[in-house]
Each structure stands twice: as structure tokens, then as C-alpha cells.
Scaffold this active site. Structure first.
Site, PDB file in Angstrom:
ATOM      1  N   LYS B 187      22.754  24.143 -16.420  1.00 32.45           N
ATOM      2  CA  LYS B 187      24.037  23.256 -15.559  1.00 32.45           C
ATOM      3  C   LYS B 187      23.722  21.994 -15.674  1.00 32.45           C
ATOM      4  O   LYS B 187      22.852  21.516 -14.808  1.00 32.45           O
ATOM      5  CB  LYS B 187      24.662  23.988 -14.410  1.00 32.45           C
ATOM      6  CG  LYS B 187      25.767  23.444 -13.835  1.00 32.45           C
ATOM      7  CD  LYS B 187      25.393  22.353 -12.619  1.00 32.45           C
ATOM      8  CE  LYS B 187      26.797  21.896 -11.989  1.00 32.45           C
ATOM      9  NZ  LYS B 187      26.472  20.745 -11.422  1.00 32.45           N
ATOM     10  N   GLY B 244      16.813  19.616  -6.199  1.00 38.88           N
ATOM     11  CA  GLY B 244      17.837  18.706  -5.728  1.00 38.88           C
ATOM     12  C   GLY B 244      17.854  18.920  -4.145  1.00 38.88           C
ATOM     13  O   GLY B 244      16.893  18.832  -3.449  1.00 38.88           O
ATOM     14  N   SER B 245      18.977  18.722  -3.532  1.00 41.79           N
ATOM     15  CA  SER B 245      19.190  18.569  -2.076  1.00 41.79           C
ATOM     16  C   SER B 245      18.870  19.920  -1.360  1.00 41.79           C
ATOM     17  O   SER B 245      19.155  20.980  -1.952  1.00 41.79           O
ATOM     18  CB  SER B 245      20.599  18.114  -1.696  1.00 41.79           C
ATOM     19  OG  SER B 245      21.790  19.183  -1.947  1.00 41.79           O
ATOM     20  N   ARG B 246      18.761  20.069  -0.255  1.00 42.09           N
ATOM     21  CA  ARG B 246      18.536  20.930   0.500  1.00 42.09           C
ATOM     22  C   ARG B 246      19.725  21.661   0.627  1.00 42.09           C
ATOM     23  O   ARG B 246      19.855  22.858   0.534  1.00 42.09           O
ATOM     24  CB  ARG B 246      18.030  20.559   2.138  1.00 42.09           C
ATOM     25  CG  ARG B 246      17.774  21.878   2.909  1.00 42.09           C
ATOM     26  CD  ARG B 246      17.037  21.393   3.898  1.00 42.09           C
ATOM     27  NE  ARG B 246      16.515  22.135   5.062  1.00 42.09           N
ATOM     28  CZ  ARG B 246      15.896  21.915   6.277  1.00 42.09           C
ATOM     29  NH1 ARG B 246      15.303  20.648   6.205  1.00 42.09           N
ATOM     30  NH2 ARG B 246      15.665  22.725   7.144  1.00 42.09           N
ATOM     31  N   GLY B 248      22.205  21.811  -1.255  1.00 38.34           N
ATOM     32  CA  GLY B 248      22.743  22.427  -2.560  1.00 38.34           C
ATOM     33  C   GLY B 248      22.007  23.589  -3.020  1.00 38.34           C
ATOM     34  O   GLY B 248      22.205  24.841  -3.388  1.00 38.34           O
ATOM     35  N   GLU B 268      13.566  23.675  -5.388  1.00 44.33           N
ATOM     36  CA  GLU B 268      12.771  22.415  -4.851  1.00 44.33           C
ATOM     37  C   GLU B 268      13.513  21.547  -4.246  1.00 44.33           C
ATOM     38  O   GLU B 268      14.514  21.008  -4.773  1.00 44.33           O
ATOM     39  CB  GLU B 268      11.777  21.913  -6.065  1.00 44.33           C
ATOM     40  CG  GLU B 268      10.675  20.946  -5.823  1.00 44.33           C
ATOM     41  CD  GLU B 268      11.040  19.459  -5.526  1.00 44.33           C
ATOM     42  OE1 GLU B 268      11.608  19.255  -4.723  1.00 44.33           O
ATOM     43  OE2 GLU B 268      10.876  18.729  -6.367  1.00 44.33           O
ATOM     44  N   CYS B 305      10.797  13.364  -5.087  1.00 48.83           N
ATOM     45  CA  CYS B 305      10.420  14.362  -4.084  1.00 48.83           C
ATOM     46  C   CYS B 305       9.191  13.990  -3.535  1.00 48.83           C
ATOM     47  O   CYS B 305       9.067  14.731  -2.242  1.00 48.83           O
ATOM     48  CB  CYS B 305      10.566  15.749  -4.806  1.00 48.83           C
ATOM     49  SG  CYS B 305      11.561  16.013  -6.425  1.00 48.83           S
ATOM     50  N   GLU B 396      14.502  14.148   5.814  1.00 46.08           N
ATOM     51  CA  GLU B 396      14.227  13.196   4.586  1.00 46.08           C
ATOM     52  C   GLU B 396      15.235  12.372   4.451  1.00 46.08           C
ATOM     53  O   GLU B 396      16.667  12.647   4.618  1.00 46.08           O
ATOM     54  CB  GLU B 396      14.166  14.348   3.376  1.00 46.08           C
ATOM     55  CG  GLU B 396      13.972  13.471   1.889  1.00 46.08           C
ATOM     56  CD  GLU B 396      13.995  14.525   0.874  1.00 46.08           C
ATOM     57  OE1 GLU B 396      13.219  14.212  -0.259  1.00 46.08           O
ATOM     58  OE2 GLU B 396      14.902  15.257   0.647  1.00 46.08           O
TER      59      GLU B 396
END
Lengths: 533, 533
Positions: B187, B244-246, B248, B268, B305, B396
Site C-alpha cells: 500500500k 509510521g505513526s502510532r 496508524g 514501527e 524514527c 514524540e
């Protein structure tokens, strides 16, 4: 020796014992009678105390050297043997299992502790990996990078009903977690609390003698779902090992996933273990296969995760002969006591549902029962179209019940396999003449199971390096792992990388001097294992 | 060469391209302008087609030999290079990242494909394990048991915004899944769809030239959450890689857990990467550390990251000097374009929240912005008590923002560390005089991170065998793994055991003759790796 091995219903929090006012009792399934004494039903305060003790012990225990940890595992094995016959007698009373089986199971329990001790000493499990610095590399130098497997943290272990020794308080989950450097908090199975307490006291005694922190091990007897839920939800617990029902396992998975910090749950849950009889094998030795099949099915009242509950074969006269021989054998098969009234009731319900199913024919039943909670074996047959049309026919019936599915051709066998949920095992009966056809099915079968075996029976799980007692969901909640064999240790380890750390700050296994003399992977090339000591 | 490398907004389903009527466009963050062309916004029908193609290709691809699979990985690397400068130019326009960075990132992307090819050829990842039969063992013989790692099935990969090449369509997740024998459905990240399409076409071309099934790889551009959700929910998908983001990542974890067959998600997500300045190091080289810190913090607009977002040190005059030097360096630090308007807006919001916090002092800001979507670096300070009192100070802020925490003593440093969520990295700056004190903290630090490093900076993640780019939740959703380095392959493998199988039914790596010549563990003793070819 009797006085040394008390059963008083205590909760063990490290070296401390305590009693709870809420009590429960065990039942002898062979008589239906309550067994003395009563046991503490642990609650949240005991969970908090056990988890705190485990968390406090964790850094000390995780830092132990290989020999210290291996010696502890061996001392636990010795301590279990030292309980003597009291352990076997109590386990017989609480489980309805016969003496010979429990003696063998004790040997397996201590054997796997000793195997883990040997594996810990060897050190391969550390996966010590060093990519040396490349200071002159262009465009950028490479730093010194070293990696090792480290213990994940305190582990919650749920004892299983069907192996009161080998999958319970000192079973494979406990052994592999302790081997990995993780303290363990056991939630004992309520149907064998006396057995559990004897083993728990043996473990606690071995830890006390070792001089290691007592918080490495705690034992929580109890019969409530709340106890298990509180344990899995506790922030100090970092992983869970479970063997039991699908409902129970999934409940723990949900609790673990809903934590602020989710943790892995290794739940071994549900499997019907398909057996495929290929044509040449069936034609050559159908009756012998039938006898061996019924023996595997009825052994231990069929109370094995790997019990062969589904047989797939082509609808031929040879299959008719197999079914007739299986029916004859089962007709002489004595009813045997199941582990608990609840398991027996569940078995009866599952068998009744199959017997009453319009697309299912009852092929045979075992001898009638002669006492409470006895399993009367059951064999059913249906056809592939009916099996494919109703998923309920593939549900596990825990106990000595199996369904034979008549298939038109191997294509239909293949369809049935493709429609199965994940399984612990699949069994092939093949003669050399079957191998070409079997080879076309093996990849799809392997994709649905943790273990594929030929010309044997799935019961009897060897504790060794190559074993996988696992498989895709719902056989387990995590198909990358096994709960039997040395690979089970990996469930409780995580890799940690050390970059440019001074020698004094590195774990011993990563020191330049390799003081533990473990096999290491240097720049991608792994050394051979050091010989076992 | 330009004509060879079309960007027309297509969805790639194996070898087939299709267009969707729903369209979206990319934005050049440096100008705020829309970039041509428009891209297909893939929907459920494309998910179904890609997943079905992957499922059909899986058995063929999983059965490939080591050389075939390694050669495919190398061919993909070659194909990416063959796109030429068009790829760099498009990625610059879509990401705002400079040419040198993207050239380096392309090298890293192809380098990791080649490293996996080499690692696949070597075969250690198979973990081929044989426990030979012991027919004479008492009381029961041991069967022949063999185990190997097998591919888990089709994998869904989510491209990351911040590495449009190395963590995107042909990034580490794709490379490690293909190395493991798993087909991949990507994706694409909607902020660099043209870059994604160029790489996707390169991969598809390499697969076409290999003669392997085209369904090994599909590419779904799109900008909706529904697309990602449908992909993770698809029954043919067996694992997920995400960076990506937490928010997501956790959404995908929830979708995967709610499937009838739950699957692992390797997400991650979030890390602030604490840096600890020990007293002797700080006293000896505070100003030099400050300069290097700000360089690490502001590189790539801090969009890593592993960006160092938290600095812990004792509240001493040396820390005052460090802060003054860091402020001076940051004051000359140019504003740089962030990856997208959304990321820039999120960064500004995070910085504003810190700047307005009553317990936080703004130490320095970078030079003012000179164009849209530019990050102005930000440095803050607070004290340990305030940091411990408000968890939001540990959230973050993705970009070049950091918080320095003044601690009274090392005990307070230790408290702050114990209160942190899981992290990808922790960094120690230590001089020899600091090592004794640092040693007391290292175990607790290692327990919270995937990588611990000394006297360097966490940005710059080496792709090698010893790397761990992972860590406890919420750094990742699965702390037993890494998304960078050869160990990342293990995420997409599962062990399968073969018991007493005829040679013809065994995977090649388990044949007696060892035709692939891989290192094997025989009866618990592992052979040395075969030399790399």
C-alpha cells in the site's frame, strides 16, 4: 519424607506462603468425591505481590550466567523427583490418569528441564552476533554493532488440565521461560491444585537453595477467571504462556491486547489433527492402521491436543474395511475416566451433537461407562460435501471422538484441507506408491500445520530441538513459535543491539574475549556450536 | 530512457495495470504546488485482486530455491538503479528531501536488497534442524524429526513517508518478506505516489524477467484509511509490515486482531530516543557534544524514527555550557522543508505545545522559515520532576524538536528512564570515568530499547546482521523483532516440523543429502555457516 511435602492450600509469593479466606477444592473424577484439603483462591492482592516480586527479581535473574541458570533448572528437576511417590499419588487422584502415564509424564517434565539446562549451557540461543567496526568504509564508516537475545521480562504461565505435570506448574512454558532468564508467575489449574502445590514447593525450594532471588517464581492457585485476567493485565508481566481451550486462550489474548503496553500471548488452543490415508497405504494395511488409529484416539481418554480427530480417505472398499476394523477395535475399548466433570460434560455434549447431526453416521462407540466422568469413545463418518457444508463438523471435541470423511478423490481431500483452520499436526499414511500424489499435497498441508508426520500418529510429542508444537490460528495464537522443544525459549527472548559500547558495558557473551565461549556470528558467518558439556 | 519509466497513476496487480476513477495527487512540499499526474485511489476490488494474485503465487514462490530467490532480489536492485535519475528527481519533488540524501537512500535500498540476497543464499535463516531417529531408545524410540523455517504467506507492506525509498515500496519490509519467500502487496504512501510507482514498475519488471509468477508483487496507490484496512483484513494476507505513526500502526493492529484468523503486525511507530550525557563526558566535551547533537537533531528536518528527542543530564555548570553551545548552533540552523504539509502542521502543533507548557523553557529555535512547510528547529528544557509529572512531555514530536531534562543525580536519571515508554534507541555519552556508573544503568536501559549506543548519535541505522531497529511498545508493536537488518526476515517465517517423512516429501534443505549445502543443527549441534558465495 511425607512431612517435607506439605499440601496446605497456600499461595506462594516467592519464598513467602500465605492463605486466602476464599477457598476451593479439587474433585477426584474417578469417584466424584471432594479431595482434602481446601485451597486458597488467589485474588488481585496476590497477583500484585507475585508480579512485584518477579519484577524485582528480573534484573538479577536475567543477568545470571549460563551455568547458574542451567544448574537451577537441573535443581528444579531434582526437587520434583525428591517429592517422590506423593506427587504421583496426588496427581492420580486429581486427574484420573493412571500411574504409568503420570510416571512417564514426570520423566518428561524433568527431562525437559534437563534438556533446557543443556541448551542454556550451549549458548546458541543467545544468537550472539557481531558486525565489527569498519572505520575505513566509504562513504561512511561502520560502527561496531553487536546483538544478543535478552529475556523479555516476567512471564505468566497458565497450567493445563491435561498434563498436570508436563504442561503445568513446572511444564514446558515454565521451563522455557526460566531458561530464557524470565521470572515466572504460575496460575495453577484448579482441577489439580494439590499436584500444583507440590511442584510449586519443589521449585521454590530449589530456588531457595540456589541463593537466587525468591521472586523468580510464584504460584497462584485459584479457580476464577478474574485471577487469570488480573495476572495478564498486570504491567510487570511481559508475556503469557497458556495451554487450554480456545475460549480461554482468546480471552487472555484480548486482555493482553487491551493493555496500555500490549504483550505477546502464546496460547495453544484447538486442533483436530487431520489424518490422511493415501490409497496404497490404506489398501495395503487398512486393518492395522485402524487398530493403531483407535489406540491413538483412545489413549488417555483422547485428552491430547494432538489427538487424531479427523480422518480423510478416498471412498473405496479399503476404507470400508478400515472403518469396520476401527469399529471392531473401538467396540472393545474400555471407558476411561476423564480429567474433570466439566471436561467430561463437554465431551458428551460434543459427541451428542455429532451423533444427532443429519449428515453424520455413528460408526462405533466404546464400551459403556462403569463409573462417573468416563469417556465412551466415539467414531463417526460423513462425506466431504457434508463436511465442507458445515464448519461445526470441524470443531474440536476434546476426548476420544473422531470423524472419518469419505472423499471422492484427492481433489476433494485437498478441498477439505484448504478449508480447515490451522492445526497442530497433520498425519499422512503413505506407501511408496502414494508418494507422488502426496508430494502434491504436502505444501498446502504444511501451510496449515506446525508439524506434519508420516506413517505414525500425532499423539506423543517429542521434546527435542526439531519439534514444533504450534501452528496457525486457532491451533495457537502465534504461529511463529512452539510450546514444546528448545525453540520454545525464543518466545521469551528479544534481540537487543549494542553499538560502540565500551567492553565494560557489554553483556558477557558479546565481550571480545567471549568469556562464555558461545558460538557467535561474526560479520555474517556463524561459528559451529560449542560441544555440549 | 525516459519513456521506459512511465508514471501514469496506475494500480499494479501482478503484471496487470489498471486505473481507478477516484484520483488523488501529490504535493511538492517545497512549493505547496500539486504535482502531475493524478493517481488511482485503489479500493476493495484492487485489494481483492492483489491478494488473490499473491495467494496464487505463494506456493510457487515459497518453493523457490535459494539461488532463484537471491537472484530476484538482485534483479530488483538492478531494476531500481536502471530507473536512473528520474527516480531521484521525482522523489525530491514529492518529499522535499535533497538530492544527496535521496541518492544515499537509493544506495541503501539496493544495498539491503543485495544483503538479503547474500543472506538468502547462505541459508542460515532456514534454521534447518535434524534430530535423527533413535530406534533403540527406551522406553520409546525417537522418530526422525526435522524442522525448517517456512514462509508465512502473503505480506502487506505499508510505505513510510520519511524514507520514500528505503522504507517504502522496495524498502526493508518488502525486501525481507521477498527474501523469506512471501509475496508482497504494497500500500503506497500517498505523499510520494510517483516515486512509489516508479519503484513498483521496476519490481514488476524484474519479476517478469525472472519468469516467476507476477502475483509475487502488487502495488496499491491510495490515500484512504479504508484501503489499508481492507488490505490488512483480507484473509489471504498473513502478516503486515508498517512504519509510521502510532495512531496508524495501532489501527492496523486492531484490524489484524479482529480478523477471524488474527495475523501479526510489525508496526514501527513512535520513539523519542533518549540521550544520556554522563558527567565526565559532559565535562570533557560538552560543546562538541552540543554541536553534534544539533546536527543529528536537525538532519533531514529531524524526520527520523531515531531522532534524539530527549536529553538527560545532571544539572551542572557543564550542562549549562552544553545548552548554551547547542542554542548557539541551533540559532544558525537553517529551516528545511518537511515531507508534507500534514507532517509540518503536526510538528508545529507539537512545538507550540512544548513552548506553551508552564514547566518548559524554550532554549533555542532555528533560523526562521523562508518557504512553505519548513521546520524551524526547537530546543526546550525542563527538570526531571516536571518531566515525570506530565507524560505528555515524553510524547514524540516528529521533526527537529528536543527536550533537555535537568536531573539532580543519576537516581533521577534512572527514574526518568524507568518511566519512559519503549524506545527504538538509547544513547550514552560516556568517558572511561563514567563507565562504572553507566554500568549500573545499562540493564534497565537495555530493557526499554531495541538498540543502545555509546558516544555517537542514534540517527543512521546500519543495515547489517547485528542491527535491531525495534524495541518495546510503542516503539514497535512486537519487540521480538527488527525492521532493519537481516534478522528482519524472521518476521515472515514460521517453523514447521517434519516427522518420519519420506525423503521425497521433505523440503530440499532437510534432505539427507543436503543439496542446498546449508548449515544444519544435527542433534543439537549446529554446523558453522557455509561461506558466503
Amino acid at each position: 519424607m511425607e512431612g517435607d511435602f506439605v499440601i496446605d492450600g497456600a499461595i506462594l509469593i516467592g519464598a513467602e506462603t500465605r492463605q486466602a479466606s476464599d477457598r476451593f477444592t479439587a474433585i477426584d473424577p474417578a469417584t466424584g468425591q471432594v479431595l482434602a484439603p481446601s485451597f486458597s483462591s488467589a485474588r488481585g492482592d496476590a497477583v500484585d505481590a507475585a508480579a512485584a516480586a518477579a519484577a524485582a527479581a528480573f534484573p538479577v535473574y536475567a543477568a545470571t550466567d549460563l551455568e547458574t541458570r542451567a544448574a537451577l533448572l537441573e535443581a528444579i528437576a531434582d526437587a520434583i523427583m525428591a517429592v517422590g511417590d506423593d506427587l504421583i499419588v496426588r496427581a492420580m487422584a486429581e486427574s484420573g490418569l493412571p500411574r504409568a502415564r503420570l510416571g512417564g509424564e514426570r520423566g518428561r517434565t524433568t527431562g525437559q528441564l534437563r534438556l533446557f539446562a543443556q541448551f542454556v549451557r550451549q549458548g546458541d540461543w543467545l544468537d550472539a552476533t557481531i558486525d565489527p567496526a569498519l572505520p575505513d568504509r566509504a562513504p561512511l564508516p561502520r560502527p561496531d554493532l553487536r546483538r544478543i537475545n535478552m529475556a523479555i521480562g516476567p512471564v505468566a504461565v497458565f497450567g493445563a488440565s491435561n498434563f498436570p505435570l508436563a504442561f503445568s506448574v513446572a511444564g514446558g512454558d515454565t521451563a522455557s521461560a526460566l531458561a530464557a532468564g524470565c521470572p515466572v508467575v504460575v496460575k495453577g489449574h484448579p482441577s489439580h491444585p494439590g499436584t500444583g502445590e507440590l511442584v510449586a514447593r519443589a521449585i521454590a525450594g530449589a530456588i531457595a537453595a540456589s541463593g537466587l532471588p525468591a521472586g523468580i517464581f510464584s504460584y497462584l492457585p485459584g479457580e476464577t477467571n478474574e485471577l487469570g485476567g488480573a495476572l495478564v493485565a498486570h504491567p510487570a508481566i511481559k508475556a503469557v504462556g497458556f495451554t487450554g481451550s480456545r475460549g480461554g486462550g482468546l480471552a487472555l489474548v484480548r486482555i493482553a491486547a487491551a493493555r496500555p503496553e500490549p504483550i505477546p500471548v502464546y496460547a495453544e488452543m484447538s486442533s483436530i489433527n487431520p489424518v490422511i490415508l493415501f490409497p496404497a497405504a490404506l489398501a495395503a494395511r487398512g486393518p492395522a492402521l485402524a487398530t493403531a488409529f483407535v489406540q491413538s484416539l483412545t489413549m488417555g481418554s483422547g485428552q491430547f491436543c494432538t489427538n487424531p480427530g479427523l480422518v480423510l480417505a478416498l471412498d473405496t472398499p479399503a476404507l470400508d474395511g478400515f472403518i469396520a476394523a476401527a469399529a471392531a477395535t473401538m467396540g472393545t475399548s474400555a471407558a476411561t475416566t476423564m480429567l474433570s466433570p466439566a471436561i467430561h460434560a463437554h465431551y458428551e455434549k460434543g459427541v451428542d451433537a455429532l451423533a444427532g447431526h443429519r449428515a453424520v453416521r455413528t460408526v462405533a462407540r466404546g464400551c459403556p461407562d462403569t463409573g462417573p466422568n468416563q469417556a465412551v469413545a466415539a467414531l463417526f463418518e460423513t462425506d466431504a460435501a457434508s463436511f465442507l457444508a458445515d464448519r461445526a463438523l470441524g470443531d474440536e471435541v476434546f476426548g476420544s471422538s473422531a470423524v472419518i470423511v469419505r472423499c471422492r478423490d484427492l481433489g476433494e481431500v485437498s478441498h477439505v484441507i484448504a478449508g480447515l483452520e490451522g492445526q497442530l499436526t497433520a498425519t499422512l499414511h503413505v506407501d511408496p506408491a502414494d508418494e507422488a500424489e502426496a508430494a502434491t499435497l504436502v505444501p498446502a498441508i504444511a501451510d496449515r500445520v506446525g508439524r506434519i508426520l508420516a506413517n505414525g500418529w500425532p499423539t506423543g510429542v517429542e521434546v527435542c530441538h526439531a519439534m514444533v508444537h504450534g501452528g496457525p490460528f486457532p491451533a495457537t495464537s502465534d504461529n511463529r513459535t512452539t510450546s514444546v522443544g528448545t525453540l520454545a525459549m525464543l518466545r521469551f527472548l528479544r534481540p537487543v543491539c549494542f553499538q560502540n559500547l565500551p567492553q565494560a558495558l557489554l553483556p558477557a557473551a558479546l565481550h571480545d574475549a567471549n568469556p562464555w565461549r558461545v558460538a557467535r556470528r561474526i560479520d555474517g558467518v556463524r561459528e559451529a556450536s560449542k560441544p555440549s558439556s
